[in-house]
Structures are given as C-alpha cells and as structure tokens.
Design a protein around this motif. Structure first.
Motif, PDB file in Angstrom:
ATOM      1  N   LEU A 185      -4.402   1.086  10.677  1.00  0.00           N
ATOM      2  CA  LEU A 185      -4.263   2.502  10.313  1.00  0.00           C
ATOM      3  C   LEU A 185      -4.127   3.325  11.591  1.00  0.00           C
ATOM      4  N   ASP A 186      -3.140   4.201  11.613  1.00  0.00           N
ATOM      5  CA  ASP A 186      -2.875   4.984  12.812  1.00  0.00           C
ATOM      6  C   ASP A 186      -4.016   5.952  13.126  1.00  0.00           C
ATOM      7  N   ASP A 187      -4.510   6.670  12.135  1.00  0.00           N
ATOM      8  CA  ASP A 187      -5.530   7.698  12.381  1.00  0.00           C
ATOM      9  C   ASP A 187      -6.423   7.783  11.150  1.00  0.00           C
ATOM     10  N   PHE A 188      -7.736   7.557  11.351  1.00  0.00           N
ATOM     11  CA  PHE A 188      -8.673   7.615  10.240  1.00  0.00           C
ATOM     12  C   PHE A 188      -9.015   9.056   9.856  1.00  0.00           C
ATOM     13  N   ALA A 189      -8.568  10.004  10.672  1.00  0.00           N
ATOM     14  CA  ALA A 189      -8.793  11.420  10.359  1.00  0.00           C
ATOM     15  C   ALA A 189      -7.445  12.116  10.217  1.00  0.00           C
ATOM     16  N   ALA A 190      -6.531  11.461   9.521  1.00  0.00           N
ATOM     17  CA  ALA A 190      -5.170  11.987   9.414  1.00  0.00           C
ATOM     18  C   ALA A 190      -5.160  13.358   8.741  1.00  0.00           C
ATOM     19  N   GLU A 191      -4.240  14.201   9.169  1.00  0.00           N
ATOM     20  CA  GLU A 191      -4.097  15.529   8.606  1.00  0.00           C
ATOM     21  C   GLU A 191      -3.721  15.438   7.137  1.00  0.00           C
ATOM     22  N   GLY A 192      -4.495  16.110   6.285  1.00  0.00           N
ATOM     23  CA  GLY A 192      -4.196  16.121   4.860  1.00  0.00           C
ATOM     24  C   GLY A 192      -4.326  14.766   4.200  1.00  0.00           C
ATOM     25  N   CYS A 193      -5.097  13.859   4.810  1.00  0.00           N
ATOM     26  CA  CYS A 193      -5.284  12.498   4.277  1.00  0.00           C
ATOM     27  C   CYS A 193      -3.952  11.762   4.114  1.00  0.00           C
ATOM     28  N   GLU A 194      -2.991  12.095   4.966  1.00  0.00           N
ATOM     29  CA  GLU A 194      -1.711  11.376   4.955  1.00  0.00           C
ATOM     30  C   GLU A 194      -1.830  10.174   5.894  1.00  0.00           C
ATOM     31  N   TYR A 195      -2.557   9.190   5.434  1.00  0.00           N
ATOM     32  CA  TYR A 195      -2.801   8.012   6.258  1.00  0.00           C
ATOM     33  C   TYR A 195      -1.513   7.195   6.422  1.00  0.00           C
ATOM     34  N   ARG A 196      -1.296   6.716   7.673  1.00  0.00           N
ATOM     35  CA  ARG A 196      -0.081   5.957   7.984  1.00  0.00           C
ATOM     36  C   ARG A 196      -0.456   4.572   8.502  1.00  0.00           C
ATOM     37  N   VAL A 197       0.213   3.576   7.951  1.00  0.00           N
ATOM     38  CA  VAL A 197      -0.007   2.182   8.350  1.00  0.00           C
ATOM     39  C   VAL A 197       1.008   1.829   9.431  1.00  0.00           C
ATOM     40  N   VAL A 198       0.514   1.386  10.588  1.00  0.00           N
ATOM     41  CA  VAL A 198       1.403   1.047  11.707  1.00  0.00           C
ATOM     42  C   VAL A 198       1.271  -0.419  12.129  1.00  0.00           C
ATOM     43  N   GLY A 199       0.506  -1.204  11.419  1.00  0.00           N
ATOM     44  CA  GLY A 199       0.349  -2.615  11.762  1.00  0.00           C
ATOM     45  C   GLY A 199      -0.072  -3.428  10.559  1.00  0.00           C
ATOM     46  N   GLY A 200       0.330  -4.698  10.553  1.00  0.00           N
ATOM     47  CA  GLY A 200      -0.050  -5.594   9.468  1.00  0.00           C
ATOM     48  C   GLY A 200       0.996  -5.745   8.394  1.00  0.00           C
ATOM     49  N   LEU A 201       2.051  -4.928   8.427  1.00  0.00           N
ATOM     50  CA  LEU A 201       3.110  -5.014   7.419  1.00  0.00           C
ATOM     51  C   LEU A 201       4.248  -5.880   7.938  1.00  0.00           C
ATOM     52  N   LEU A 202       4.840  -6.635   7.035  1.00  0.00           N
ATOM     53  CA  LEU A 202       5.962  -7.503   7.360  1.00  0.00           C
ATOM     54  C   LEU A 202       7.162  -7.102   6.523  1.00  0.00           C
ATOM     55  N   VAL A 203       8.340  -7.388   7.045  1.00  0.00           N
ATOM     56  CA  VAL A 203       9.573  -7.090   6.325  1.00  0.00           C
ATOM     57  C   VAL A 203      10.555  -8.222   6.592  1.00  0.00           C
ATOM     58  N   SER A 204      11.387  -8.507   5.612  1.00  0.00           N
ATOM     59  CA  SER A 204      12.355  -9.587   5.746  1.00  0.00           C
ATOM     60  C   SER A 204      13.423  -9.224   6.765  1.00  0.00           C
ATOM     61  N   GLY A 205      13.712 -10.155   7.678  1.00  0.00           N
ATOM     62  CA  GLY A 205      14.720  -9.933   8.705  1.00  0.00           C
ATOM     63  C   GLY A 205      16.088 -10.416   8.269  1.00  0.00           C
ATOM     64  N   PRO A 206      17.075 -10.336   9.164  1.00  0.00           N
ATOM     65  CA  PRO A 206      18.443 -10.751   8.815  1.00  0.00           C
ATOM     66  C   PRO A 206      18.531 -12.217   8.391  1.00  0.00           C
ATOM     67  N   GLY A 207      17.683 -13.071   8.990  1.00  0.00           N
ATOM     68  CA  GLY A 207      17.725 -14.491   8.640  1.00  0.00           C
ATOM     69  C   GLY A 207      16.915 -14.843   7.414  1.00  0.00           C
ATOM     70  N   GLY A 208      16.267 -13.866   6.802  1.00  0.00           N
ATOM     71  CA  GLY A 208      15.459 -14.128   5.622  1.00  0.00           C
ATOM     72  C   GLY A 208      14.004 -14.384   5.921  1.00  0.00           C
ATOM     73  N   VAL A 209      13.637 -14.533   7.196  1.00  0.00           N
ATOM     74  CA  VAL A 209      12.247 -14.781   7.576  1.00  0.00           C
ATOM     75  C   VAL A 209      11.580 -13.439   7.859  1.00  0.00           C
ATOM     76  N   VAL A 210      10.343 -13.282   7.361  1.00  0.00           N
ATOM     77  CA  VAL A 210       9.644 -12.017   7.551  1.00  0.00           C
ATOM     78  C   VAL A 210       9.192 -11.880   9.000  1.00  0.00           C
ATOM     79  N   SER A 211       9.198 -10.646   9.470  1.00  0.00           N
ATOM     80  CA  SER A 211       8.724 -10.316  10.812  1.00  0.00           C
ATOM     81  C   SER A 211       7.987  -8.984  10.741  1.00  0.00           C
ATOM     82  N   ALA A 212       7.328  -8.635  11.825  1.00  0.00           N
ATOM     83  CA  ALA A 212       6.530  -7.407  11.852  1.00  0.00           C
ATOM     84  C   ALA A 212       7.413  -6.188  11.601  1.00  0.00           C
ATOM     85  N   ARG A 213       6.940  -5.339  10.731  1.00  0.00           N
ATOM     86  CA  ARG A 213       7.674  -4.101  10.436  1.00  0.00           C
ATOM     87  C   ARG A 213       7.480  -3.122  11.587  1.00  0.00           C
ATOM     88  N   GLN A 214       8.590  -2.543  12.069  1.00  0.00           N
ATOM     89  CA  GLN A 214       8.530  -1.646  13.216  1.00  0.00           C
ATOM     90  C   GLN A 214       8.233  -0.204  12.820  1.00  0.00           C
TER      91      GLN A 214
END
Length: 300
Positions: A123-152
């Motif tokens: 989580l980017d900030d536990f005291a996010a403005e307006g409780c708009e919490y943003r996830v910046v780590g731990g998420l994966l997304v499928s790449g061009p080859g079909g293998v998942v990699s870290a979401r940027q």
C-alpha cells in the motif's frame, strides 16, 4: 462508490498521519490509528463488494485476525501492518490462519521485496487522502509472452477488493519462491503458457534423452571396438615380441656359427702353413739325400 463506513473512519479529530507522510514506525500511535481506519474502511468495501459477513479483530483458529470476511463457502483473512512485516513470522502466521480455516489470506503492508514473498499487497500510503488507497506492489499482470510479471502501474485498493470478493482476482505462485495477485484470466493465460513451456521442455528432455541414449550406445560400441583393437594390439605386440625373440635367437646362432667358422678358418690356415713347412722340409731332406747320393757316386 463511498459508503457510510468511509465517512465513519475519516480522520475528523486530527488523529493519524497526514496524507503523504508514509510513516513506517512499528509502535507509532498514529500508525495504529491509520491501521484501524483502514480496517473499518475494508469492512465497508467488503460488504459493498458482496461479502456476506465481515468481522474485525476476530479469532481465526489460535490467532487474532484483523479482518475476516465470508461469502458462501469462501472465506478470507486480511492482516494489516503499517510496518514492513518480518518474513519468517508472517509466513508462520499465514500458515496458522490457513490451518485455522482462514481460507484465503491477504497481507496489506508497505511496498517492498516482501510483497513477492507473501500473499501481500504493498500500500502506497496508509493515510491516503479521502481513503483513496493505492496498491503499488504485489500485483501481477500478464505480459506479451503470456507469463505474469509485476504490474508497473498502481491500482485502487477498492478495485482489488471488488475483484477479490467477486472471485476475479486470486493469489498464485510465479515460481517456487515468489507469487502475487492477478486476475483469474491472467492466471489462466499464465498457466497455459507454463503448460506449453513444460510440454516443450518435456519434448526437449525426451529428445535429449534419446540423443543421450544414442550417444551412450555409440560410446558402448566405440568402447567395444576399442577393446577389440586393444586386444588385437596386445596380440600383435606379443607376436612382435615373439618374433623379436626368435630373431635375437637366430642372430645368436649366426654369431655362434660365425665364431665357429672363424675358428675353423684359423685352424685350416694354421694347418696349411704347417703343411707348407713340412713340404719345404721334405723337399730339403730329399735334396740333401740326393746330394749325398750324388756325392757318393762321384766319389766312387
């Protein structure tokens, strides 16, 4: 949308950190307030996403869990930590929660290398403005080859909660050491890609085994051929040695014959000299006798 729970947990009395401070202290009172606010926010978002029952600070097995939600036969446990978790302890807690019936376990913590080691979100900030919490780590997304990699790119925590409760997002392992959260569609694509890679590697392994078997057979054939040639060479060496011994024996015999011949030649030469001497002596004696006879006849 924002529910009454969002409003209830707003930092209205000045407690908690200001947005952007990103405090990571373990014993910070403001951090504990931010965690409590996030837990109530999660309760509201889980209920809004379709969870049938959400409880805070409830016992799961022998552990006290921050958030427990249920939907049908599914259950999920959320552990919130504003400080970086200690990996060994976090893994032990995760195992205990799963053994106690927690089902799916999610850690919400600051971003870092540990998010790939745990079923965690950074989580980017536990005291996010307006409780708009943003996830910046731990998420994966499928790449061009079909293998998942870290979401940027970052993702809204509310979007993740909605997808998780709906069964559209799940945790999986990228390899034997790391994992992450991705959509079921991305995991299916990843699984198909991995299956294709495994099939190709299995075929390559089969080809390598075949090539290895052929190489071993060729090696065995060459070894047998080498043994036969070595045996023939040993026999040839024995025959050559035998011939050398025979030749040496013949040479010794010839040398002996040469010595005997030289001895005989010397003997014959000596005998010829002796015969010549005896012939001279004989002729001398005959001449003397003839001389005496002639003298006698003259004197008579």
């Amino acid at each position: 949308m924002r529910g009454d729970a969002d409003t209830a947990v707003r930092n209205a009395d000045g407690r908690g950190h200001a947005a952007g401070e990103r405090c990571r202290e373990t014993d910070c009172a403001d951090c504990r307030w931010d965690v409590q606010r996030l837990k109530f926010w999660l309760r509201g978002r889980l209920l809004a996403a379709g969870a049938e029952d959400v409880q805070l600070d409830v016992a799961v097995g022998a552990r006290l869990s921050d958030v427990l939600w249920r939907k049908g036969d599914r259950s999920g446990v959320i552990e919130v930590s504003s400080a970086p978790p200690e990996l060994a302890r976090a893994r032990a807690v995760t195992a205990e929660l799963r053994a106690g019936g927690g089902g799916e376990v999610l850690w919400i913590c600051p971003p870092g290398f540990w998010t790939a080691q745990l079923p965690a979100l950074g989580l980017d900030d536990f005291a996010a403005e307006g409780c708009e919490y943003r996830v910046v780590g731990g998420l994966l997304v499928s790449g061009p080859g079909g293998v998942v990699s870290a979401r940027q790119s970052a993702c809204e925590l509310r979007e993740f909660v909605t997808g998780w409760v709906a069964g559209e997002i799940a945790f999986g392992c990228r390899d034997e050491h790391t994992g992450g959260w991705a959509t079921v569609t991305d995991w299916e694509r990843h699984t198909r890609t991995q299956a294709a890679v495994i099939a190709r590697q299995r075929q390559e392994l089969q080809n390598q085994r075949t090539a290895l078997a052929l190489a071993r057979k060729a090696t065995r054939d060459k070894t047998k051929q080498l043994l036969r040639m070595t045996h023939r060479l040993e026999r040839a060496e024995l025959a050559a040695q035998q011939q050398a011994d025979d030749l040496a024996q013949t040479r010794r015999k010839i040398a002996d014959h040469n010595r005997v011949d030289a001895t005989l030649r010397l003997t014959v030469s000596s005998q010829k000299s002796a015969i010549l001497h005896w012939q001279l002596i004989t002729w001398f004696a005959v001449m003397v006798i003839i001389t005496f006879i002639a003298a006698g006849l003259v004197l008579k």
